[in-house]
Design a protein around this motif. Structure first.
Motif, PDB file in Angstrom:
ATOM      1  N   ALA A 143       0.705  -0.974   0.067  1.00  0.00           N
ATOM      2  CA  ALA A 143       0.098  -0.016   0.004  1.00  0.00           C
ATOM      3  C   ALA A 143       0.755   1.327   0.125  1.00  0.00           C
ATOM      4  CB  ALA A 143      -1.049  -0.090   1.080  1.00  0.00           C
ATOM      5  N   LEU A 144       2.111   1.142   0.659  1.00  0.00           N
ATOM      6  CA  LEU A 144       3.059   2.317   0.677  1.00  0.00           C
ATOM      7  C   LEU A 144       3.547   2.642  -0.560  1.00  0.00           C
ATOM      8  CD1 LEU A 144       4.544   2.047   4.291  1.00  0.00           C
ATOM      9  CD2 LEU A 144       2.555   3.388   3.630  1.00  0.00           C
ATOM     10  N   GLU A 145       3.596   1.590  -1.635  1.00  0.00           N
ATOM     11  CA  GLU A 145       4.413   1.744  -2.926  1.00  0.00           C
ATOM     12  C   GLU A 145       3.505   2.280  -3.863  1.00  0.00           C
ATOM     13  OE1 GLU A 145       5.743  -2.372  -3.289  1.00  0.00           O
ATOM     14  OE2 GLU A 145       7.477  -1.953  -2.566  1.00  0.00           O
ATOM     15  N   LEU A 146       2.371   2.357  -3.719  1.00  0.00           N
ATOM     16  CA  LEU A 146       1.316   2.899  -4.855  1.00  0.00           C
ATOM     17  C   LEU A 146       1.767   4.012  -5.502  1.00  0.00           C
ATOM     18  CD1 LEU A 146      -2.385   1.909  -3.520  1.00  0.00           C
ATOM     19  CD2 LEU A 146      -1.329   1.138  -5.500  1.00  0.00           C
ATOM     20  N   ASP A 147       1.682   4.328  -6.882  1.00  0.00           N
ATOM     21  CA  ASP A 147       1.852   5.508  -7.575  1.00  0.00           C
ATOM     22  C   ASP A 147       0.703   6.450  -6.832  1.00  0.00           C
ATOM     23  OD1 ASP A 147      -0.085   5.707  -9.799  1.00  0.00           O
ATOM     24  OD2 ASP A 147       0.281   3.852  -9.572  1.00  0.00           O
ATOM     25  N   PRO A 148       0.983   7.671  -6.872  1.00  0.00           N
ATOM     26  CA  PRO A 148      -0.028   8.747  -6.493  1.00  0.00           C
ATOM     27  C   PRO A 148      -1.311   8.702  -7.235  1.00  0.00           C
ATOM     28  CG  PRO A 148       1.827   9.971  -6.741  1.00  0.00           C
ATOM     29  CD  PRO A 148       2.200   8.383  -7.316  1.00  0.00           C
ATOM     30  N   GLN A 149      -1.347   8.424  -8.571  1.00  0.00           N
ATOM     31  CA  GLN A 149      -2.788   8.398  -9.088  1.00  0.00           C
ATOM     32  C   GLN A 149      -3.444   7.082  -8.864  1.00  0.00           C
ATOM     33  OE1 GLN A 149      -2.924   7.572 -13.448  1.00  0.00           O
ATOM     34  NE2 GLN A 149      -4.249   9.074 -13.760  1.00  0.00           N
ATOM     35  N   ARG A 151      -3.218   5.352  -6.049  1.00  0.00           N
ATOM     36  CA  ARG A 151      -3.637   5.269  -4.601  1.00  0.00           C
ATOM     37  C   ARG A 151      -4.830   6.297  -4.362  1.00  0.00           C
ATOM     38  NH1 ARG A 151      -1.394   4.058   0.045  1.00  0.00           N
ATOM     39  NH2 ARG A 151      -2.220   5.019   1.874  1.00  0.00           N
ATOM     40  N   ALA A 152      -5.099   7.320  -5.077  1.00  0.00           N
ATOM     41  CA  ALA A 152      -6.045   8.302  -5.027  1.00  0.00           C
ATOM     42  C   ALA A 152      -7.420   7.477  -5.474  1.00  0.00           C
ATOM     43  CB  ALA A 152      -5.908   9.554  -5.866  1.00  0.00           C
ATOM     44  N   LEU A 153      -7.190   6.891  -6.545  1.00  0.00           N
ATOM     45  CA  LEU A 153      -8.359   6.084  -7.104  1.00  0.00           C
ATOM     46  C   LEU A 153      -8.786   4.832  -6.043  1.00  0.00           C
ATOM     47  CD1 LEU A 153      -7.439   5.849 -10.787  1.00  0.00           C
ATOM     48  CD2 LEU A 153      -9.403   7.164  -9.913  1.00  0.00           C
ATOM     49  N   VAL A 154      -7.550   4.113  -5.729  1.00  0.00           N
ATOM     50  CA  VAL A 154      -8.084   3.066  -4.571  1.00  0.00           C
ATOM     51  C   VAL A 154      -8.730   3.784  -3.091  1.00  0.00           C
ATOM     52  CG1 VAL A 154      -7.020   1.277  -3.060  1.00  0.00           C
ATOM     53  CG2 VAL A 154      -6.206   1.513  -5.458  1.00  0.00           C
ATOM     54  N   GLU A 155      -8.104   4.855  -2.847  1.00  0.00           N
ATOM     55  CA  GLU A 155      -8.813   5.586  -1.593  1.00  0.00           C
ATOM     56  C   GLU A 155     -10.091   5.975  -1.919  1.00  0.00           C
ATOM     57  OE1 GLU A 155      -5.895   8.785  -1.039  1.00  0.00           O
ATOM     58  OE2 GLU A 155      -4.744   7.649   0.485  1.00  0.00           O
ATOM     59  N   ALA A 156     -10.565   6.463  -3.077  1.00  0.00           N
ATOM     60  CA  ALA A 156     -11.919   6.518  -3.430  1.00  0.00           C
ATOM     61  C   ALA A 156     -12.741   5.280  -3.174  1.00  0.00           C
ATOM     62  CB  ALA A 156     -11.985   7.310  -4.737  1.00  0.00           C
ATOM     63  N   TYR A 157     -12.536   4.296  -3.789  1.00  0.00           N
ATOM     64  CA  TYR A 157     -12.831   2.885  -3.607  1.00  0.00           C
ATOM     65  C   TYR A 157     -13.134   2.512  -2.107  1.00  0.00           C
ATOM     66  CZ  TYR A 157     -13.854  -2.182  -3.445  1.00  0.00           C
ATOM     67  OH  TYR A 157     -14.176  -3.190  -3.146  1.00  0.00           O
ATOM     68  N   VAL A 158     -11.989   2.921  -1.335  1.00  0.00           N
ATOM     69  CA  VAL A 158     -12.178   2.622   0.197  1.00  0.00           C
ATOM     70  C   VAL A 158     -13.175   3.357   0.783  1.00  0.00           C
ATOM     71  CG1 VAL A 158     -10.623   2.725   2.070  1.00  0.00           C
ATOM     72  CG2 VAL A 158      -9.760   1.590   0.133  1.00  0.00           C
ATOM     73  N   ALA A 159     -13.039   4.668   0.234  1.00  0.00           N
ATOM     74  CA  ALA A 159     -14.150   5.488   0.940  1.00  0.00           C
ATOM     75  C   ALA A 159     -15.586   5.390   0.827  1.00  0.00           C
ATOM     76  CB  ALA A 159     -13.862   7.056   0.330  1.00  0.00           C
ATOM     77  N   ALA A 443      -2.802  -0.996 -11.043  1.00  0.00           N
ATOM     78  CA  ALA A 443      -2.402  -0.032 -12.264  1.00  0.00           C
ATOM     79  C   ALA A 443      -2.691  -0.846 -13.378  1.00  0.00           C
ATOM     80  CB  ALA A 443      -1.107   0.604 -12.114  1.00  0.00           C
ATOM     81  N   ALA A 444      -2.325  -2.188 -13.501  1.00  0.00           N
ATOM     82  CA  ALA A 444      -2.676  -3.057 -14.587  1.00  0.00           C
ATOM     83  C   ALA A 444      -4.203  -3.124 -14.838  1.00  0.00           C
ATOM     84  CB  ALA A 444      -1.763  -4.290 -14.507  1.00  0.00           C
ATOM     85  N   ILE A 445      -4.774  -3.491 -13.803  1.00  0.00           N
ATOM     86  CA  ILE A 445      -6.257  -3.900 -14.034  1.00  0.00           C
ATOM     87  C   ILE A 445      -6.993  -2.730 -14.317  1.00  0.00           C
ATOM     88  CG2 ILE A 445      -8.080  -4.592 -12.652  1.00  0.00           C
ATOM     89  CD1 ILE A 445      -6.170  -6.181 -10.662  1.00  0.00           C
ATOM     90  N   ARG A 446      -6.477  -1.335 -13.870  1.00  0.00           N
ATOM     91  CA  ARG A 446      -7.101  -0.216 -14.232  1.00  0.00           C
ATOM     92  C   ARG A 446      -7.007  -0.123 -15.833  1.00  0.00           C
ATOM     93  NH1 ARG A 446      -5.289   5.572 -14.619  1.00  0.00           N
ATOM     94  NH2 ARG A 446      -7.393   6.745 -14.725  1.00  0.00           N
ATOM     95  N   ALA A 447      -5.694  -0.343 -16.332  1.00  0.00           N
ATOM     96  CA  ALA A 447      -5.371   0.139 -17.625  1.00  0.00           C
ATOM     97  C   ALA A 447      -6.111  -0.964 -18.529  1.00  0.00           C
ATOM     98  CB  ALA A 447      -3.979  -0.127 -17.910  1.00  0.00           C
TER      99      ALA A 447
END
Length: 843
Positions: A143-149, A151-159, A443-447
């Protein structure tokens, strides 16, 4: 007047006899009981409705930036329409939290190693195993290694998950009430990674094969082990090191130094004791056809991943629509995006490649200091930490976890063997690719979800690391392709074990040399035959330069799919459906040919009648026929008859699945020449033949079926015994609750049919247990890339995990019968109920 009335009433009361008083009292008690029953019914009716997710109305929420519409169809499949990708993921998290709250919380407990605090001591082994493996530690690091973009999208899902939890107005689902669980803690980004790692563990089980070979090496030589675990069909014996001899040379099985073997034996038993943790991913089918092979002239793609059957299903179907994102398919609650599905331009499907991405290492301890282990450069100290495992109804358990340069010391997970480690010469450490840093799979799954053509889709796969998958894909331009995508170890030419059995950890030649480059992974693009099929068989072409594994699954399903595809010049959706439903077992046909050549002579009348029926059988595993049950009951007894005298107490767990067809064929055909497996080692001065053993096994099988059912074995049907059991976690293990939460249906097929339904031949709580299946097609999907068409899908149970909900098990009959649902937007349903619309509005 008042006093006179009172005296008369008093005298009347004195004249009442005891019986009259008792009747009056019972009437009062009965009235009170009725009132209590009515009150309880009212509470139950209120709870039944109030605890279910609300799929209509308006929710004003923190965390969403603009209005989102969630429209659910009659099957509970949401179409999410949002102004931004982040809001679409927020809404996906919200519907996951609404419909699968218990599944989310329970799966998180598994990954965190916190089952025992919920279900008591029976969850302790799972907790010890997963804490030692370090799933959650690795998830926190990832989780700490996520790139910023990302991470922001995963955080939206978590929210979104957390908004579903905090906005609930009613009580929690019944599992929380019955287990006494508190309101779940907020979901974290690390929880998403943890469940992704658990799925990767499900799909990466090569350590089991290593443990099996280690156990067998204590009793058998390499040739004998290869009879029991033979090379892939068409291959010669493995040209690898003589590892049983190597183990003896280092003293692994020498008297008191046999500790590592005992640890391996226990680890294997522990691994088999993890039903709550892992929905085993031991098979799948996918195939794709180019336009010259289809009626429409555009590609068709089919996928049915085989996983452990659960209630609710592991999958949740959804459609996501936002700028740059329009995708439908199967999602995993706890993880954002569609994992298997299609968008307007590209469709894709997965099967498990099954490469060897897990290696056990035998670590040799310092003779004077057990806190050190040997490396190629001298001795090093273990890394260590202490885990505290809470146990419901008992004292907390302290677990010391040690790690070497290869990974965690898994032999430390074994209760009862901890005390032997300091006095042992060796321990077992595990290296697993999924625990390594640098995973970019989200990131791969998003792409993949956003890809607009085959080239973009293949580029997306280059970032997929988690667990190697055979990915087939197609686009609307008519391209089809395949890549075995995922992070896989690169092994040196001087590595003569190749991960098939535990290696000496102090010898550098067994260390990994990095990863196979993406450009060098197995692949195909627009092949001349316009057909690509994968079904867990060997996918490496002749001469492929990298080692993936020796433990491919047998090619029967792939062979049958190709046979059926080639039998029809051009295919459409209906012909693809028929192939997914096919229940002919080529493995059964092979075994019956071998048995016919032996010409066994059963002694019993029932055995002879069964043999005559099987002689005419075509290998089709129909649920309404007797032959499949007669055959599998026979094969079960035959395995034990052939190998129990050699394997002893290991026989039932090593022979516990129906996947030893290659072993049986080698023995029955006389190709297993290392020893006479048909001769019973427990009988003296008698040498049994394979024909005699086969006849005796058939007599025993028919006698056993008659005894346990009280019926003529020939009157039984495969569906009487072969049930698809969709386990509920944890209430399938609670007899009083099992029938309420667990779903079951009779099913055709077996482990080797295209419509796979894997057998587990171990004994259970009734006679049907060895023939039931807990592992089958977890979904079926067919994607049509022709203009104006999208395809069809079906899941196993239902979308909603609440047992009172109408969508809890409403897909099950269609799944069993081979019916499908149209992908939302493909064409209207004539029987559709009015859609349920939920609006998510920013605060």
């Amino acid at each position: 007047m008042g006093s006179g009335v009172a005296r008369r009433a008093f005298r009347a009361a004195r004249r009442l006899n005891g019986r009259t008083v008792a009747v009056a009292a019972l009437r009062l008690v009965g009235l009170a009981g009725l009132i209590v029953a009515i009150a309880l019914l009212g509470v139950l009716l209120w709870y039944r409705k109030a605890s279910q997710p609300d799929h209509d109305g308006l929710r004003v929420l923190e965390g969403v930036s603009s209005r989102v519409t969630v429209t659910r169809d009659a099957r509970g499949v949401p179409t999410i329409e949002a102004a931004t990708e982040a809001d679409a993921l927020f809404a996906l998290g919200f519907v996951h939290g609404q419909d699968r709250l218990w599944q989310l919380d329970f799966n998180r407990r598994i990954a965190q190693g916190r089952l025992a605090e919920l279900i008591g001591p029976r969850g302790l082994d799972t907790d010890r195993f997963l804490r030692t493996l370090g799933i959650y530690r690795a998830a926190q690091a990832a989780a700490l290694e996520l790139d910023p973009q990302t991470r922001a999208l995963v955080e939206a899902y978590v929210a979104g998950i957390n908004a579903a939890l905090t906005s609930r107005s009613g009580p929690l689902p019944p599992e929380f009430l019955l287990t006494g669980s508190r309101t779940p803690a907020p979901w974290q980004v690390a929880d998403t990674f943890a469940w992704a790692l658990m799925m990767a563990l499900d799909l990466s089980r090569s350590y089991r094969d290593e443990l099996t070979r280690l156990r067998l090496a204590s009793r058998f030589n390499k040739a004998e082990i290869e009879d029991f675990k033979p090379p892939y069909p068409g291959e010669s014996r493995h040209h690898l090191a003589d590892y049983p001899q190597m183990y003896r040379a280092i003293g692994l099985f020498d008297g008191s130094r046999a500790n590592v073997f005992h640890q391996a034996d226990g680890l294997a038993q522990l691994d088999l004791a993890l039903p709550l943790a892992l929905p085993e991913g031991l098979g799948s089918n996918n195939w794709v056809l180019g336009g010259t092979r289809t009626v429409s002239g555009k590609p068709l793609l089919a996928n049915d991943p085989h996983l452990g059957l659960t209630t609710p299903s592991v999958w949740y179907f959804a459609r996501l629509r936002a700028p740059g994102l329009d995708v439908f398919g199967a999602t995993l609650p706890g993880i954002p995006y569609v994992l298997l599905g299609r968008n307007p331009d590209v469709a894709w499907g997965f099967t498990n490649t099954g490469p060897d991405v897990q290696d056990f290492y035998i670590e040799r301890l310092h003779p004077q200091d057990p806190e050190q282990y040997q490396t190629p450069d001298g001795y090093a100290r273990f890394e260590r930490n202490t885990e505290t495992i809470a146990v419901r109804g008992g004292a907390a358990v302290e677990l010391v976890v040690r790690r070497t340069r290869h990974g965690p010391v898994m032999s430390g997970a074994l209760p009862g063997l901890d005390k032997t480690f300091n006095g042992a010469q060796y321990v077992l450490a595990l290296r697993w690719a999924a625990l390594e840093p640098g995973d970019t799979s989200l990131a791969a799954i998003r792409a993949m979800n956003r890809a607009r053509n085959a080239a973009e889709f293949e580029a997306a796969l280059s970032a997929f690391k988690l667990a190697m998958q055979n990915v087939v894909y197609a686009d609307t331009a008519g391209n089809i392709g395949f890549v075995a995508a995922g992070r896989t170890p690169l092994r040196g030419d001087d590595d003569h074990l190749k991960g098939i059995a535990p290696a000496p950890g102090w010898d550098a030649r067994y260390d990994w040399r990095g990863w196979i480059p993406f450009a060098e992974l197995p692949r195909a693009f627009n092949p001349p035959e316009e057909m690509i099929v994968t079904a867990n068989e060997r996918i490496t072409p002749p001469g492929y330069k990298h080692f993936l594994t020796t433990d491919w699954q047998l090619p029967y399903r792939a062979q049958r799919i190709r046979e059926l595809l080639q039998a029809t010049p051009r295919h459409d959706e209906l012909s693809m459906r028929r192939i997914q439903q096919d229940i002919v077992s080529l493995a059964a046909r092979d075994l019956m040919r071998a048995l016919k050549a032996l010409a066994p002579q059963p002694a019993s009348a029932a055995g002879r009648l069964a043999w005559q029926r099987l002689l005419q059988w075509d290998g089709a595993m129909h649920a309404d026929r007797a032959e499949p049950l007669l055959f599998h009951a026979w094969m079960r007894r035959l395995r034990l008859r052939l190998f129990e005298d050699d394997l002893g107490q290991w026989a039932k767990d090593l022979l516990g699945t129906a996947e030893h067809v290659a072993t049986l064929l080698r023995v029955l055909s006389g190709q297993a020449v290392s020893r006479d497996w048909c001769d019973d080692q427990s009988t003296r001065n008698v040498q049994e033949t394979c024909a005699e053993v086969a006849a005796l096994a058939l007599d025993e099988a028919t006698a056993e079926l008659a005894r346990v059912t009280g019926r003529d074995p020939l009157s039984l049907r495969w569906g009487d015994a072969h049930r698809a059991i969709h386990e509920h976690r944890p209430f399938s293990g609670v007899r009083l609750l099992r029938d309420f939460f667990e779903l079951q249906v009779p099913l055709g097929g077996d482990s080797f049919t295209v419509s796979a339904a894997r057998l587990d031949l171990r004994d259970g709580d009734d006679w049907r247990a060895p023939y039931s299946t807990r592992h089958a097609a977890s979904l079926r999907a067919i994607y049509d890339l022709a203009p104006g068409r999208t395809g069809v899908w079906i899941g196993t149970t239902g979308q909603v995990g609440h047992p009172f909900a109408e969508n809890y098990g409403d897909l099950l009959d269609a799944w069993r019968a081979g019916r499908y649902e149209p992908i939302p937007g493909a064409r209207p349903r004539v029987d559709s109920a009015p859609p349920r619309v939920l609006i998510l509005q920013p605060r």
